[in-house]
Design a protein around this motif. Structure first.
Motif, PDB file in Angstrom:
ATOM      1  N   PHE A  78       0.811  -1.218   0.000  1.00  0.00           N
ATOM      2  CA  PHE A  78       0.000   0.000   0.000  1.00  0.00           C
ATOM      3  C   PHE A  78       0.845   1.270   0.000  1.00  0.00           C
ATOM      4  CE2 PHE A  78      -4.469  -0.738  -0.266  1.00  0.00           C
ATOM      5  CZ  PHE A  78      -4.538  -2.118  -0.131  1.00  0.00           C
ATOM      6  N   PHE A 222      -4.620   5.994   0.583  1.00  0.00           N
ATOM      7  CA  PHE A 222      -4.300   4.562   0.504  1.00  0.00           C
ATOM      8  C   PHE A 222      -2.848   4.322   0.916  1.00  0.00           C
ATOM      9  CE2 PHE A 222      -7.955   3.964  -2.543  1.00  0.00           C
ATOM     10  CZ  PHE A 222      -8.589   2.978  -1.815  1.00  0.00           C
TER      11      PHE A 222
ATOM     12  N   HIS C 218     -10.958   2.671  -7.455  1.00  0.00           N
ATOM     13  CA  HIS C 218     -10.647   2.667  -6.022  1.00  0.00           C
ATOM     14  C   HIS C 218     -11.388   1.594  -5.247  1.00  0.00           C
ATOM     15  CE1 HIS C 218      -8.692   6.914  -5.829  1.00  0.00           C
ATOM     16  NE2 HIS C 218      -7.895   5.999  -6.307  1.00  0.00           N
TER      17      HIS C 218
END
Lengths: 461, 461, 461
Positions: A78, A222, C218
């Motif tokens: 991530f 994110f 997303h």
């Protein structure tokens, strides 16, 4: 300059080939360590002075293992999703290379460290070490993020894991160096290996995909998932393979301290170096972690907590300054295109970590460690019975140079292999773009595209 | 009413000042506890009846510590990302204040509880307690989220950690109160402190930034990451510093039960209180956690599992009703602008938790606890040897009032300090907006802006 | 075909009813197990050969419990957020059904397995088993995701938990089957139960909401949070309730290996089966996990690590092929609308897991397990003292068929109940749409809507 990025046969072929090789090699070599085997007889336990199941190494290390596992797969995965259109590649390719890498690492490290009667005997510590080894590949991936095909990544993983294991063997077994959190073996090696590879793969026209090298609002959030998980679990990382008891305890505390200090100096310098005093997400996402890198070697030594704070203090500054001044310099002058800035997060802090480790080792005394503790901490047994802390410090320092040498030479060779025009990497104008290797849902094409489309303007009245 | 929000010198100055102070104070005071020190000799271990490394406190508490760590940094950080344009501030400022706060808390709590021969001796339990202390600051942050500068937050953290430690000392050491999960020390204190601060900092024209006070679709999902991690790891929170063995075991079970019940009543009332019976994300994100807050004091006592269910049942209802009716009332009538509704999640459930704790303590009997267990659970030793459960219940109740008093007085003073016009907070029309303190990527300005731009309409045919 | 989806009274009613029932039943039946009770006297500990608090079952299992907890709430919850407009429902309804399910499971499983003197005595193992049981409901939820109301889900949970417990009792107690990771009890049962339910609830006009059945960029990344957490913590899942010591150790290693192999074959076949060789996020999100499902039964047996690799290798392939060819077939021919493709992730790999378990059990020998280890692993004690591995293998195989039978029959009945037109499920054209049950923030309506609105085009010049 249309390159062929269709991986329909190349990617399946390499995946299946690699995996079949793993199965065969595991079949020949890998078995359970006694502590993971049903055959672990009572007799044997008594010999090892184990009176209860809770003394199985599993219970000492499994919680830390899981934290490390999260760092490798969520953390690195991530952290790299910050690019606006490369989130699939960041998480997905990290997932792929790490899944292959851990298998190969179990074999490579097993041959060096857990080989007995022709078999590699694995337990939870092997899993942690495999994750560690793959960590160095994830670091190197950061340098070439967005510019490489998954085929290249699998090839790089094969070679880098091999080189990592050789370097680790030299450091731990030949130089008898202490490096439980891997400042040298993981971070220094991984960073300079990756930087060398990206230098070899230099793309002169990369500015053609510059518009995709930035982030969007939600991609930055994110990425913070990755950052925070790395930051939180780093105490587990640096203590995962330390000696049982006080060493694990101490390593966790020191890492916690170093990281906390690092956040404050990162914020300070991020704000200070921008005209309007605004904070830059790139710094917060990365430089806040430098403190964890830099106590990797020394955390389990008797580095006092304020020492950890000082290390974290310095590394937040060094790393942030690196992002502001050094990364652009490396790119424009040295042609090192470092997508994630691994030089700032792993390179410099890794070397600092090696140095701090060498100094802390050299300064060790019986007064501070106790005579028993000194021997246990630095494993001054067997051939190394007569080594003094000062000499140990010298060997620690040597470990930095060996890691750098293996990284540079290895990176150059592997970079050369990856440069062959057959691995399906994208053209310069298609870098940092998931669409090349992934089926991307429509919104990306119909929706968000428009948002960046200069022709999309409010309707004329 | 243009305010100067450029923090170029103020933020770096305070960060560096605070951190240098930490290094000096750690240098003077902080050392390792024997269990984290290489000098922990065999002799000493035998004295403490420790026969194996696995009995190091590290293995009792480290997994819980890591869970608590996740709650503070991911849990609180992401819970607050629900605002459409304040995700950087939510995660980032929470990261900053918590990183400073844990260092200062180690010192403050250390002076009160781990001070020996002029040194603070730290181990894993100190790390947990530092995280706990900072938890109360994260709670208070929730009330002023989007309306405060990072400089203000660092100042608030300094004072709040100090006051927390004083209050904690009064409760645990002077009143000899039991509060392992912190219903009073963390939640009641944190919430009413924060509410008092936000009352003092009342912004009469805050409706000017009302359009940014809502969420967007994906920001609500980011917030759920925080919610779920808080919810899942709360059993670790309430059991982290309980006595070894059955107390930790029991505290985890009770918290698990209370939280499960709380989800059902939250959903029930969220649906019931809306005209069309639709669920409101704000309730789900917050009120589902109230059950964890409210068994903070009693979870480690012999509160039976059905008791936990009842507590969770009630708190889901109270908290949801609070969001629907009380928060608007507090804002319009009492001028308390509570961005995250901490009064509903931490304030009322915290007080309920204190009351439940007092009742459970008062109702304790030797039949239920065993005579040994009764003494161990409430630490009826030394000066407190003759305290009865009923008296203990009285002291528990007193703890609620002390916590409230310290919160109100402390909050008023700190609010006054934060009101000084030199800390770089934003004007009313720029609240809830990352752009003030962060370099925000372009999409936010070019893309999402348009989406809210009423002039962006489909082209006329 | 306007259906009444207003749940204002139905949802609160069922939530409150269910929860009040739980409180009453917990009040009558549930107490702490001795290891979680303050009354656990020293005498009793000595009888159980427990010399230190660290031998409390809590420390053996709590870290694994927390990992499993993450899998249920974050793992399944976020895995299902891939739909572009059903993220609230995915995380939120999963949260709701699991919170109710764990309470009911503690009762149901308690009556079967932890009942003593009229009371259910609960400890950490009960919490894990409750999470496991609910896992099977989360799986079934995947099949009807986006097509069911929360009221339906709560009803399904009530029945499915009941049936799960009955099936588990038949397998573990009557057939004396080994299934610590639940290939049969959790995955096979959960998947075929869910598939049967969705078959009964067949919606012939579901293509009306087809535009919402896909993902956006997303939402796919949110889903990867679920995937990766499931993948990382699966070793904890399969080892959580294994015997202390080597069995837990071994189960974790085998699961780690199987999952690693699975990633490579998933990537290989995902690329191979698409014309342009691009990877499909649906496969990466799901098929990479099949390896964990398929060693659920055998991971704690002496399945060697290369055996795990082979199982993972096969399951990545089977699962990916399933997504490409089987799911469309099931939908068009058999009218099984399986939103998340649970047949590919849990159904087929679950059956494979049962078969692998049967074979591994049948192949067990004293040479490999040691005579003590063989008895301990398969619990060949009491009534089962004379069972041979071969016979055990037969019973293991029978377990698959029993699980399938209970799933089909139970699913048909429950599906029938859920088909009643009173539970507030949405019309076909409103499926996969959060707006039906949730207050959705404006951007969704004003912003993203436009992006999919064909009338939103760049302004004519």
């Amino acid at each position: 300059m249309a390159k062929n990025t269709n991986l329909r046969w190349r990617l399946p072929l390499i995946c299946l080939l690699w995996e079949v090789a793993m199965i065969i090699l595991f079949g020949v070599f890998v078995r359970f360590t006694p502590e993971a085997s049903a055959r672990w007889e009572e007799e044997e336990k008594k010999q090892n002075n184990i009176t209860s199941d809770i003394e199985n190494d599993f219970y000492y290390r499994y919680p830390s293992f899981q934290d490390v596992h999260v760092m490798i797969f969520i953390g690195f995965g991530f952290l790299m999703t910050f690019l606006q259109r490369y989130g699939f590649g960041a998480v997905g390719f990290n997932f792929l290379l790490a899944s292959f890498g851990i298998q190969w690492a179990i074999l490579m490290q097993g041959w060096f460290h857990s080989f007995k009667d022709g078999k590699i005997l694995i337990g939870v510590e092997n899993l942690i070490n495999a994750d560690f080894c793959v960590g160095s590949v994830c670091i190197a991936f950061g340098a070439i993020l967005g510019k490489s095909s998954p085929v290249q990544l699998l090839i790089m993983t094969l070679f880098q894991v091999t080189l990592f294991s050789v370097n680790e063997y030299i450091l731990l077994n030949l130089l008898h160096v202490i490096d439980a959190g891997g400042s040298m073996t993981i971070h220094t090696f991984g960073a300079y290996f990756g930087l060398t590879v990206t230098r070899i793969l230099y793309r002169p026209n990369l500015e053609q995909s510059k518009d995709k090298q930035g982030s969007v609002y939600h991609s930055d959030i994110f990425a913070m998932i990755g950052t925070i998980f790395l930051w939180m679990y780093w105490p587990s990382f640096n203590s995962a393979v330390s000696n049982h008891g006080d060493a694990q305890h101490r390593a966790a505390i020191n890492t916690y301290c170093s990281l906390a200090a690092c956040v404050l100096t990162t914020m300070a310098f991020s704000s200070m170096l921008e005209k309007k005093g605004k904070l830059d997400m790139v710094h917060i996402q990365n430089a806040t972690l430098a403190g964890g890198v830099a106590v990797g070697t020394s955390a389990e030594m008797m580095l006092p907590p304020y020492g950890s704070l000082i290390v974290g203090f310095i590394c937040g500054i060094v790393s942030t300054i690196g992002y502001v001044y050094l990364t652009p310099f490396l790119e424009s002058r040295l042609h090192i295109q470092d997508t994630c800035g691994i030089h700032n997060l792993h390179g410099m802090p890794g070397i600092i970590g090696g140095i701090v480790g060498a100094i802390t080792a050299a300064a060790a005394t019986k007064r501070v460690y106790g005579s028993e503790g000194l021997i246990k901490t630095f494993d001054f047994t067997g051939d190394y019975m007569n080594r003094t802390p000062m000499v140990q410090g010298g060997y620690q320092a040597a470990g930095i140079f060996v890691s750098l040498a293996v990284a540079f030479v290895g990176g150059a060779i592997v970079g050369g292999i990856l440069k062959l025009p057959i691995w399906g990497d994208a053209a310069d104008e298609n870098c940092f773009e998931d669409d090349v290797y992934w089926e991307v849902p429509e919104d990306e094409e119909s929706g968000l595209y428009h948002m960046h489309d200069p022709t999309l303007k409010p309707a004329s009245p």
